[in-house]
Design a protein around this motif. Structure first.
Motif, PDB file in Angstrom:
ATOM      1  N   ASP A  77       0.825  -1.212   0.000  1.00  0.00           N
ATOM      2  CA  ASP A  77       0.000   0.000   0.000  1.00  0.00           C
ATOM      3  C   ASP A  77       0.859   1.262   0.000  1.00  0.00           C
ATOM      4  O   ASP A  77       0.420   2.315  -0.470  1.00  0.00           O
ATOM      5  CB  ASP A  77      -0.922   0.020   1.231  1.00  0.00           C
ATOM      6  N   CYS A  78       2.044   1.168   0.557  1.00  0.00           N
ATOM      7  CA  CYS A  78       2.951   2.329   0.612  1.00  0.00           C
ATOM      8  C   CYS A  78       3.845   2.396  -0.620  1.00  0.00           C
ATOM      9  O   CYS A  78       4.878   3.087  -0.603  1.00  0.00           O
ATOM     10  CB  CYS A  78       3.815   2.267   1.869  1.00  0.00           C
ATOM     11  N   ASN A  79       3.480   1.626  -1.666  1.00  0.00           N
ATOM     12  CA  ASN A  79       4.265   1.621  -2.911  1.00  0.00           C
ATOM     13  C   ASN A  79       5.728   1.272  -2.655  1.00  0.00           C
ATOM     14  O   ASN A  79       6.644   1.899  -3.179  1.00  0.00           O
ATOM     15  CB  ASN A  79       4.154   2.978  -3.622  1.00  0.00           C
ATOM     16  N   GLN A  80       5.917   0.250  -1.825  1.00  0.00           N
ATOM     17  CA  GLN A  80       7.249  -0.260  -1.474  1.00  0.00           C
ATOM     18  C   GLN A  80       8.102   0.796  -0.759  1.00  0.00           C
ATOM     19  O   GLN A  80       9.328   0.717  -0.740  1.00  0.00           O
ATOM     20  CB  GLN A  80       7.989  -0.768  -2.734  1.00  0.00           C
ATOM     21  N   ASN A  81       7.453   1.809  -0.166  1.00  0.00           N
ATOM     22  CA  ASN A  81       8.157   2.837   0.587  1.00  0.00           C
ATOM     23  C   ASN A  81       8.493   2.286   1.975  1.00  0.00           C
ATOM     24  O   ASN A  81       7.664   2.271   2.871  1.00  0.00           O
ATOM     25  CB  ASN A  81       7.271   4.085   0.696  1.00  0.00           C
ATOM     26  N   TRP A  82       9.732   1.826   2.145  1.00  0.00           N
ATOM     27  CA  TRP A  82      10.098   1.156   3.390  1.00  0.00           C
ATOM     28  C   TRP A  82      10.069   2.126   4.580  1.00  0.00           C
ATOM     29  O   TRP A  82       9.783   1.723   5.710  1.00  0.00           O
ATOM     30  CB  TRP A  82      11.499   0.545   3.247  1.00  0.00           C
ATOM     31  N   GLU A  83      10.336   3.411   4.349  1.00  0.00           N
ATOM     32  CA  GLU A  83      10.316   4.385   5.447  1.00  0.00           C
ATOM     33  C   GLU A  83       8.912   4.515   6.022  1.00  0.00           C
ATOM     34  O   GLU A  83       8.711   4.545   7.236  1.00  0.00           O
ATOM     35  CB  GLU A  83      10.807   5.750   4.948  1.00  0.00           C
ATOM     36  N   LYS A  84       7.920   4.578   5.125  1.00  0.00           N
ATOM     37  CA  LYS A  84       6.540   4.680   5.574  1.00  0.00           C
ATOM     38  C   LYS A  84       6.108   3.391   6.266  1.00  0.00           C
ATOM     39  O   LYS A  84       5.415   3.417   7.284  1.00  0.00           O
ATOM     40  CB  LYS A  84       5.632   4.972   4.375  1.00  0.00           C
ATOM     41  N   ALA A  85       6.525   2.255   5.703  1.00  0.00           N
ATOM     42  CA  ALA A  85       6.171   0.963   6.305  1.00  0.00           C
ATOM     43  C   ALA A  85       6.778   0.839   7.708  1.00  0.00           C
ATOM     44  O   ALA A  85       6.124   0.373   8.643  1.00  0.00           O
ATOM     45  CB  ALA A  85       6.662  -0.176   5.417  1.00  0.00           C
TER      46      ALA A  85
END
Length: 795
Positions: free
Chosen positions: A279-287
C-alpha cells in the motif's frame, strides 16, 4: 411409468459375481437415476418435477424388491436374509450411495412385515449388524430391535473352556476408521451417532483425519461446545491446513483466546506487513513508521526487504531498533546474505536514515521530512498556529476550554483517525477524534479517554445535538468506526452530520463525489498533503507532522462548506437544501424526497435508498466485475443469478446494475471508494480464496441456498432453463470416449446449448456445494435464533 424389471432381478442374480456387477453398473443408485431420467418428459422443468417422479419410481422399486424376495423365498426366511446381506456386501465394496441402501432396506422390511417374520431373525441380525452400511444402520437396528442387545463394553465369555474376548465396541471403532479411510465421512458420523460412542472414541484423532481429507464441516460436528481442549485441537489442525477463515470462525464461535494460537496470528500479521509495504508503494520508510512500535512486525519487514534485496534498508532497521538483540537467531539466519552480513559487521557503516522518524515539524511531511520544494497548504496559511491546536488526553483545563467552545459553536469541522488492526481479531476503532472551529482545533485522544464517563457524556451531547452541525468529508467510515468505539460504551443517536463531498457533488451535479484533495484544489486552489493518511495513529506521542495532518483534515471540511456557501451567495453555485445524517442515512430537510440517498453498511457495502429494492425481501441478483471470474462459477453452481462483464468498464457495470436490478461485486477498492449511489456495490474482503469469497456473500446477504438450487443454472451463460435430453442428442454436442456414455443422464441449456451430465464430477460438485450451503444456512439460522431469543428477553 414402470421401472425396468431387470434392475432388481440382475442385482439378485449377480451378488456372487462381482465382475458381472461392475459391468452392470458401479452402483444400483446410478441405474435408478438413469431410469428416472428416461421416464421424465424432456419438456418438463426438472426442478419442479424431479422429486415427485423419483419418489414414484423409488416406491415401485421398493415394491418390486419385496415381490422379488417373495418369489424366491417362500419358506426359509434365513436364506432371504443371507441374500439381503450379500447384496449389501456388494454395495459396500462398490461404495454405493444411500439411494441403493434405502431401497433395498425398505423393500426387505416390507417383505418381512408381510411375512410376519421380523422377530425370528433377531439373532441373525444381531450377529451380522457389522455388515450393514452406516446409512441404514439405525433403521436396521430399529426394525430388528437389537440395538440394546449389542454389547459395547469388553466382556470375557467362557466358550468350550476357553476365554474369548468379545468386544463389539472395538468392531464399531474399526468400522468408523474404515469408513473415514475410504472418505465416507458422513457414513462414519452416522455410525458414531447410532451407537452414541462419541465419548469412547479418540475425537482428536478423528478430527485430524477428517481435516486432512478437507472434511471441515463434518469434523465440526464432532466438536463438543463444552470441550475447550478439543476446540483448540480443531483450530490447530485447521491452521496446519491453512484454513485461516475457518479458524477465525471457530475461535469466535467458542470465544477462544486467539493469542493461544500464535502461528495463526503470526501468519495474519505477516500478510498485514506485506500489504502495508504494498500500500505504501514499497516505501520502506513509511512501512517502518507504520509498524514502528511492533518489534515482531518490524522483523517481518526486514525479512521482506531482504527478499527484495534491499539490504541497506534492512540493516538500517535492524540497527535502529536493535533487532539483532531481540531476534538474534533469526537475524543470524538472514545474515547469510553476504551484502547484509557486511553491512551488519561494519560498525562504521552509516545506516540509512528514516526521514519520517528522524525529521519532524508542524507542517506537511513532504516538505519537512523529505525536503520537497512542492507547495502544500498549511494550517498557518489558514490562520491556525501550533498554539491553537490542542491535543487532549485527560480531563484538564484544555478539555474544559474545548467543551466550552465546541458546545457554543453552530458549525464544527469533523474528522477521525483509526486504530490499526494487525490481525482479524483486533477490533480497531477511533484513535483520535478531531473537532475544529474557525480558530481552534481540538484533537481528542480517544484511546485514553474512551473509559472516561465525563468524555462520553460530552461526545453523546455533541453527536446527538442537531443544532451543532458537524461537517466532514466521506464520513461514512467515520460513522461506522464511531459505532464500534462509542456505542459499545454508551448508547447514542448520531445525527446532525453534513458530508461536504455530497454537498459539492449535488451542487455541481457531478457523477461522483470528489476527494478532499480534489475539492481543495478546485475550490481553495491549494494542494494538500495526504502522506500521513496511512500512519500508526495508536502510537504515542504522535509526531508533529501527524498532528498537523489530523488538525488540517478537520478544518478543511468546515472551510470548504463556508466557501461553497459564499460561492452560492455570489451566484456561482446553487446548493441543494441542507442535509442531516441519522443512523447512516441522509435525509434532506426540504419536502422533496431524494431517492438516491447514499447508505453504507460496514466498510464494504454501499447502496442508495432507490436500490434497496434490489435485495430487500427477495433473492439478490449480482453483476461481477472482471477480477472475480472464478466467483461467478460458484454463484451460478449454487443457482444464484450472476451476470459477468469481461470488460473493465465500470460505467457499463453501473448501468447494467440499475437496468437489471443487480448488486455489483468487486475487489477493486478504488472503484468502491469512488462510487457513491449510482448502483449498489459490495467490496469482497477475501483476496485469494474463491470459496471464502462465496461464503462471504452468502453470509452478508443472508442467502439460503436450497438443494434444488444447486447445479440448476448454466455456468456458461447464467440461464436457469435446463432440459433433459437423450444421450443421442448429447452426442451431437459432446464427443465421448467412455463406451458407457449412453448410461449418463444429460441436461442442456436452452439458451447457449451447453450440455451437462450426471457423472462423477457432477456428483462431487453437488456434494461440495450442498456442504457449503448447509454450513452457511446453519450459521444464518443460529444467528436468527439468537436474535429472536434476545428480542424475547427484551419483551
Amino acid at each position: 411409468m414402470k421401472p425396468n424389471n431387470n434392475i432388481v432381478a440382475n442385482i439378485f442374480d449377480c451378488v456372487n459375481d462381482l465382475d458381472q456387477f461392475n459391468n452392470f453398473g458401479k452402483t444400483f443408485a446410478q441405474k435408478v437415476c438413469k431410469q428416472k431420467g428416461k421416464d421424465l418428459d424432456s419438456e418438463v422443468n426438472i426442478k419442479k418435477n424431479i422429486f415427485h417422479q423419483f419418489k414414484k419410481i423409488t416406491q415401485q422399486l421398493i415394491t418390486q424388491v419385496n415381490q422379488n424376495f417373495e418369489q424366491r423365498f417362500k419358506e426359509k426366511q434365513e436364506d432371504a436374509f443371507q441374500i439381503f446381506l450379500n447384496i449389501y456386501d456388494v454395495f459396500k465394496r462398490n461404495q454405493a450411495n444411500h439411494i441403493s441402501y434405502n431401497i433395498f432396506m425398505e423393500g426387505f422390511i416390507k417383505y418381512l412385515v408381510d411375512q410376519d417374520n421380523i422377530k425370528s431373525l433377531a439373532n441373525l441380525a444381531k450377529e451380522n449388524w457389522k455388515l450393514i452400511p452406516g446409512d441404514v444402520l439405525e433403521r436396521y437396528l430399529e426394525i430388528f430391535q437389537i440395538k440394546e442387545a449389542i454389547p459395547l463394553e469388553e466382556q470375557n465369555n467362557l466358550i468350550e473352556g476357553q476365554i474369548q474376548k468379545y468386544n463389539s465396541f472395538l468392531r464399531i471403532k474399526q468400522i468408523v476408521n474404515y469408513l473415514i479411510m475410504i472418505k465416507k465421512v458422513n457414513e462414519a458420523l452416522k455410525v458414531i451417532g447410532v451407537f452414541n460412542v462419541r465419548n469412547k472414541l479418540d475425537m482428536k484423532e478423528m478430527i485430524e483425519r477428517m481435516v486432512n481429507q478437507d472434511k471441515i464441516n463434518e469434523a465440526l460436528t464432532l466438536v463438543n461446545p463444552e470441550d475447550i481442549e478439543l476446540q483448540k485441537h480443531f483450530v490447530r489442525q485447521l491452521i496446519l491446513k491453512n484454513y485461516e477463515d475457518k479458524c477465525i470462525e471457530i475461535i469466535e464461535k467458542y470465544n477462544l483466546n486467539y493469542k493461544e494460537f500464535p502461528q495463526l496470528v503470526d501468519r495474519m500479521e505477516k500478510k498485514k506487513v506485506a500489504k502495508i509495504l504494498q500500500d505504501c508503494n514499497q516505501n520502506w520508510e513509511k512501512a517502518e513508521e507504520r509498524i514502528n512500535s511492533q518489534n515482531q512486525l518490524l522483523f517481518y519487514l526486514v525479512d521482506l526487504l531482504v527478499q527484495k534485496k534491499k539490504y541497506q534498508e534492512a540493516a538500517s532497521i535492524i540497527s535502529r531498533h536493535q533487532l539483532n538483540k531481540i531476534f538474534q537467531t533469526q537475524i543470524d539466519s538472514l545474515a547469510q546474505h553476504f551484502e547484509l552480513n557486511q553491512l551488519l559487521q561494519d560498525k562504521n557503516q552509516n545506516t540509512m536514515l528514516n526521514r519520517i522518524l528522524e525529521r519532524d515539524g508542524f507542517g506537511p511531511t513532504e516538505v519537512l521530512c523529505f525536503l520537497e520544494q512542492e507547495k502544500y497548504l498549511t494550517l498557518e496559511e489558514c490562520g491556525i498556529y501550533q498554539k491553537d491546536v490542542y491535543f487532549i488526553d485527560q480531563i484538564n483545563q484544555d478539555y474544559q476550554i474545548a467543551v466550552e467552545i465546541l458546545t457554543k459553536s453552530k458549525f464544527i469541522g469533523f474528522d477521525s483517525e483509526f486504530i490499526p488492526k494487525w490481525n482479524k481479531f483486533e477490533k480497531g476503532g477511533i484513535a483520535t477524534l478531531q473537532l475544529a472551529t474557525n480558530d481552534k482545533i481540538f484533537i481528542f485522544d480517544t484511546i485514553k479517554l474512551i473509559e472516561n464517563e465525563i468524555f462520553l457524556d460530552f461526545v453523546t451531547f455533541l453527536f446527538e445535538n442537531e443544532n451543532i452541525l458537524k461537517i466532514g468529508h466521506s464520513i461514512w467510515q467515520d460513522i461506522n468506526e464511531m459505532d464500534k468505539t462509542f456505542k459499545s460504551k454508551k448508547e447514542m443517536k448520531i445525527q446532525g452530520f453534513y458530508d461536504v463531498g455530497i454537498i459539492y457533488k449535488e451542487a455541481l451535479n457531478l457523477e461522483n463525489v470528489a476527494s478532499l484533495k480534489q475539492m481543495c484544489y478546485q475550490i481553495l486552489k491549494q494542494k494538500i498533503s495526504k502522506y500521513e493518511q496511512i500512519s500508526d495513529w495508536s502510537k504515542r506521542p504522535l509526531r508533529k507532522c501527524q498532528i498537523h495532518y489530523a488538525a488540517l483534515d478537520a478544518l478543511l471540511p468546515l472551510m470548504l462548506y463556508e466557501q461553497i456557501n459564499l460561492m452560492i451567495e455570489n451566484g456561482s453555485l446553487k446548493l441543494l437544501q441542507s442535509q442531516t445524517l441519522d443512523n447512516n442515512s441522509i435525509q434532506y430537510s426540504n419536502k422533496h424526497k431524494y431517492h438516491d440517498q447514499p447508505l453504507q453498511i460496514g466498510e464494504f457495502f454501499k447502496y442508495s435508498k432507490r436500490s434497496e429494492c434490489y435485495f430487500q425481501n427477495k433473492q439478490p441478483k449480482f453483476i461481477v466485475d472482471n477480477m472475480l471470474y472464478k466467483l461467478v462459477k460458484y454463484l451460478r453452481n449454487s443457482g444464484i443469478d450472476s451476470a459477468f462483464l469481461q470488460d473493465k468498464n465500470y460505467k457499463l457495470i453501473c448501468d447494467l446494475s440499475n437496468k437489471e436490478e443487480r448488486i455489483i461485486l468487486t475487489r477493486n477498492s478504488k472503484f468502491f471508494k469512488q462510487i457513491l449511489c449510482q448502483a449498489p456495490v459490495f467490496l469482497i474482503q477475501e483476496t485469494t480464496n474463491t470459496e471464502n469469497q462465496f461464503k462471504e456473500i452468502l453470509n452478508f446477504f443472508k442467502i439460503q441456498v436450497d438443494d434444488d438450487m444447486i447445479l440448476s443454472r448454466c455456468i456458461k451463460c447464467n440461464s436457469d432453463k435446463l432440459e433433459i435430453i437423450s444421450s443421442e442428442q448429447a452426442h451431437k454436442y459432446v464427443d465421448f470416449y467412455n463406451p458407457n456414455y449412453v448410461d449418463f443422464q444429460y441436461f442442456q441449456c436452452t439458451s447457449c446449448k451447453q450440455v451437462y451430465w450426471e457423472g462423477e464430477k457432477f456428483k462431487r460438485s453437488k456434494e461440495r456445494f450442498n456442504s457449503i450451503a448447509q454450513n452457511v444456512n446453519q450459521k444464518l439460522n443460529q444467528e436468527s435464533q439468537q436474535k429472536e431469543e434476545i428480542s424475547d428477553k427484551k419483551d
